[in-house]
Enzyme design. Structure first.
Site, PDB file in Angstrom:
ATOM      1  N   GLY A   1      17.089 -20.557  14.238  1.00  0.00           N
ATOM      2  CA  GLY A   1      17.897 -19.557  14.934  1.00  0.00           C
ATOM      3  C   GLY A   1      19.314 -20.084  15.014  1.00  0.00           C
ATOM      4  O   GLY A   1      19.864 -20.506  14.000  1.00  0.00           O
ATOM      5  N   GLU A   2      19.861 -20.124  16.212  1.00  0.00           N
ATOM      6  CA  GLU A   2      21.186 -20.718  16.429  1.00  0.00           C
ATOM      7  C   GLU A   2      21.049 -21.827  17.458  1.00  0.00           C
ATOM      8  O   GLU A   2      20.735 -21.566  18.626  1.00  0.00           O
ATOM      9  CB  GLU A   2      22.165 -19.649  16.923  1.00  0.00           C
ATOM     10  CG  GLU A   2      22.788 -18.837  15.809  1.00  0.00           C
ATOM     11  CD  GLU A   2      23.567 -19.703  14.811  1.00  0.00           C
ATOM     12  OE1 GLU A   2      24.167 -20.733  15.205  1.00  0.00           O
ATOM     13  OE2 GLU A   2      23.568 -19.351  13.623  1.00  0.00           O
TER      14      GLU A   2
ATOM     15  N   CYS B   1      15.026 -26.241  11.346  1.00  0.00           N
ATOM     16  CA  CYS B   1      16.415 -25.790  11.186  1.00  0.00           C
ATOM     17  C   CYS B   1      17.188 -25.907  12.510  1.00  0.00           C
ATOM     18  O   CYS B   1      17.466 -27.025  12.933  1.00  0.00           O
ATOM     19  CB  CYS B   1      16.434 -24.391  10.595  1.00  0.00           C
ATOM     20  SG  CYS B   1      17.970 -24.033   9.747  1.00  0.00           S
TER      21      CYS B   1
ATOM     22  N   ARG C   1      25.538 -29.542  10.799  1.00  0.00           N
ATOM     23  CA  ARG C   1      25.177 -28.121  10.802  1.00  0.00           C
ATOM     24  C   ARG C   1      25.802 -27.394   9.608  1.00  0.00           C
ATOM     25  O   ARG C   1      26.853 -27.764   9.126  1.00  0.00           O
ATOM     26  CB  ARG C   1      25.664 -27.457  12.097  1.00  0.00           C
ATOM     27  CG  ARG C   1      24.914 -27.921  13.316  1.00  0.00           C
ATOM     28  CD  ARG C   1      25.457 -27.264  14.562  1.00  0.00           C
ATOM     29  NE  ARG C   1      25.241 -25.834  14.569  1.00  0.00           N
ATOM     30  CZ  ARG C   1      25.654 -25.017  15.545  1.00  0.00           C
ATOM     31  NH1 ARG C   1      26.316 -25.503  16.572  1.00  0.00           N
ATOM     32  NH2 ARG C   1      25.412 -23.734  15.468  1.00  0.00           N
TER      33      ARG C   1
ATOM     34  N   ILE D   1      18.199 -21.670   5.162  1.00  0.00           N
ATOM     35  CA  ILE D   1      19.087 -20.588   5.615  1.00  0.00           C
ATOM     36  C   ILE D   1      20.155 -21.189   6.535  1.00  0.00           C
ATOM     37  O   ILE D   1      19.852 -21.617   7.642  1.00  0.00           O
ATOM     38  CB  ILE D   1      18.297 -19.497   6.374  1.00  0.00           C
ATOM     39  CG1 ILE D   1      17.174 -18.943   5.494  1.00  0.00           C
ATOM     40  CG2 ILE D   1      19.236 -18.379   6.832  1.00  0.00           C
ATOM     41  CD1 ILE D   1      16.177 -18.074   6.239  1.00  0.00           C
TER      42      ILE D   1
ATOM     43  N   HIS E   1      12.531 -23.799   6.581  1.00  0.00           N
ATOM     44  CA  HIS E   1      11.747 -22.876   7.419  1.00  0.00           C
ATOM     45  C   HIS E   1      10.323 -22.651   6.878  1.00  0.00           C
ATOM     46  O   HIS E   1      10.071 -21.611   6.272  1.00  0.00           O
ATOM     47  CB  HIS E   1      12.425 -21.505   7.434  1.00  0.00           C
ATOM     48  CG  HIS E   1      13.674 -21.438   8.225  1.00  0.00           C
ATOM     49  ND1 HIS E   1      13.690 -21.179   9.572  1.00  0.00           N
ATOM     50  CD2 HIS E   1      14.963 -21.588   7.853  1.00  0.00           C
ATOM     51  CE1 HIS E   1      14.939 -21.159  10.006  1.00  0.00           C
ATOM     52  NE2 HIS E   1      15.732 -21.403   8.977  1.00  0.00           N
TER      53      HIS E   1
ATOM     54  N   GLU F   1       7.863 -21.550   8.337  1.00  0.00           N
ATOM     55  CA  GLU F   1       7.280 -20.347   8.939  1.00  0.00           C
ATOM     56  C   GLU F   1       7.644 -19.078   8.169  1.00  0.00           C
ATOM     57  O   GLU F   1       7.084 -18.020   8.425  1.00  0.00           O
ATOM     58  CB  GLU F   1       7.721 -20.232  10.415  1.00  0.00           C
ATOM     59  CG  GLU F   1       9.176 -19.854  10.667  1.00  0.00           C
ATOM     60  CD  GLU F   1      10.170 -21.007  10.472  1.00  0.00           C
ATOM     61  OE1 GLU F   1       9.790 -22.051   9.915  1.00  0.00           O
ATOM     62  OE2 GLU F   1      11.340 -20.837  10.863  1.00  0.00           O
TER      63      GLU F   1
HETATM   64  N1  GLN Z   1      23.063 -22.539  11.331  1.00  0.00           N
HETATM   65  C1  GLN Z   1      22.170 -22.619  12.450  1.00  0.00           C
HETATM   66  C2  GLN Z   1      22.651 -23.670  13.455  1.00  0.00           C
HETATM   67  O1  GLN Z   1      23.547 -24.385  13.167  1.00  0.00           O
HETATM   68  C3  GLN Z   1      20.753 -22.948  11.992  1.00  0.00           C
HETATM   69  C4  GLN Z   1      20.260 -21.870  11.071  1.00  0.00           C
HETATM   70  C5  GLN Z   1      18.778 -21.689  11.087  1.00  0.00           C
HETATM   71  O2  GLN Z   1      18.078 -22.092  12.006  1.00  0.00           O
HETATM   72  N2  GLN Z   1      18.300 -21.041  10.045  1.00  0.00           N
HETATM   73  O3  GLN Z   1      22.137 -23.768  14.517  1.00  0.00           O
END
Ligand code: GLN
Length: 192
Positions: free
Chosen positions: A46-47, A77, A103, A137, A174, A176
């Site tokens: 996610g983020e 990730c 990141r 991703i 990922h 999942e």
């Molecule tokens: N770019 C996101 C981050 O820096 C990570 C991306 C992801 O989980 N697919 O948190």
């Protein structure tokens, strides 16, 4: 087996689905008390900044740190970034894994890619030899692995994309989001 999936933001539903396929129970974790009685925890993609800020807001930082001391925990990730000691910028981190991450190391969303990886440990547990097809991703790179942490897999150019420290796992990619259940099987082998 009851495995928590941190469900504050990101693709937690896909992890819950994968766990179900393997016969484990996936439990969505949003509050500290949801950690009670769990055997392991997955932190999804996610983020990482959002996941960190929401974890602070819900009082989860210390409970998650305490949980990681005694249980298997896996970050994919953004989850891997959140577990790290150092993301080379100011954001809330659990700092339970002695790795430095960078990141968005491959660029923007359009630079997302897939790659076949050799992951020997995973082969040992699942008794398979075919490569692991990994989805990246806006992925981080694991720049440095220190202390008790070790490298599980690299890209062909040597950049680290999976690491393990005791029962804590970090993957840049990922599992999942694929049909390949082997990485989740590997994680479950650390839980039991
Ligand atoms: N770019 C996101 C981050 O820096 C990570 C991306 C992801 O989980 N697919 O948190």
């Amino acid at each position: 087996m009851r495995i928590g999936v941190l469900a504050l933001q990101g693709d937690f539903a896909e992890h819950v689905h994968m766990l179900k396929r393997l016969g484990a129970e996936g439990v969505e974790v949003r509050l500290p008390r949801h950690l009670d009685g769990l055997h392991g925890l997955i932190i999804p993609g996610g983020e990482s900044t959002t996941i960190g800020k929401l974890s602070q807001a819900y009082g989860l930082m210390e409970p998650l740190r305490a949980f990681a001391k005694t249980h298997a925990v896996w970050g994919t990730c953004a989850g891997a970034i959140f577990l790290s000691k150092d993301a080379r910028r100011a954001q809330p981190l659990l700092k339970v894994m002695d790795i430095t991450v960078q990141r968005n190391a491959f660029g923007a969303q359009v630079d997302s890619f897939e790659a076949d990886l050799d992951i020997p440990e995973l082969g040992k547990v699942t008794h398979t030899t075919h490569p692991y097809h990994a989805v990246f991703i806006r992925a981080p790179i694991i720049e440095q692995v220190r202390g008790g942490a070790r490298v599980l897999s690299t890209l062909s150019d040597g950049r680290i994309v999976a690491a393990q420290e005791g029962r804590i796992l970090a993957t840049s990619f990922h599992p999942e989001l694929t049909e390949d259940t082997r990485f989740h099987e590997y994680f479950l082998s650390l839980v039991s």
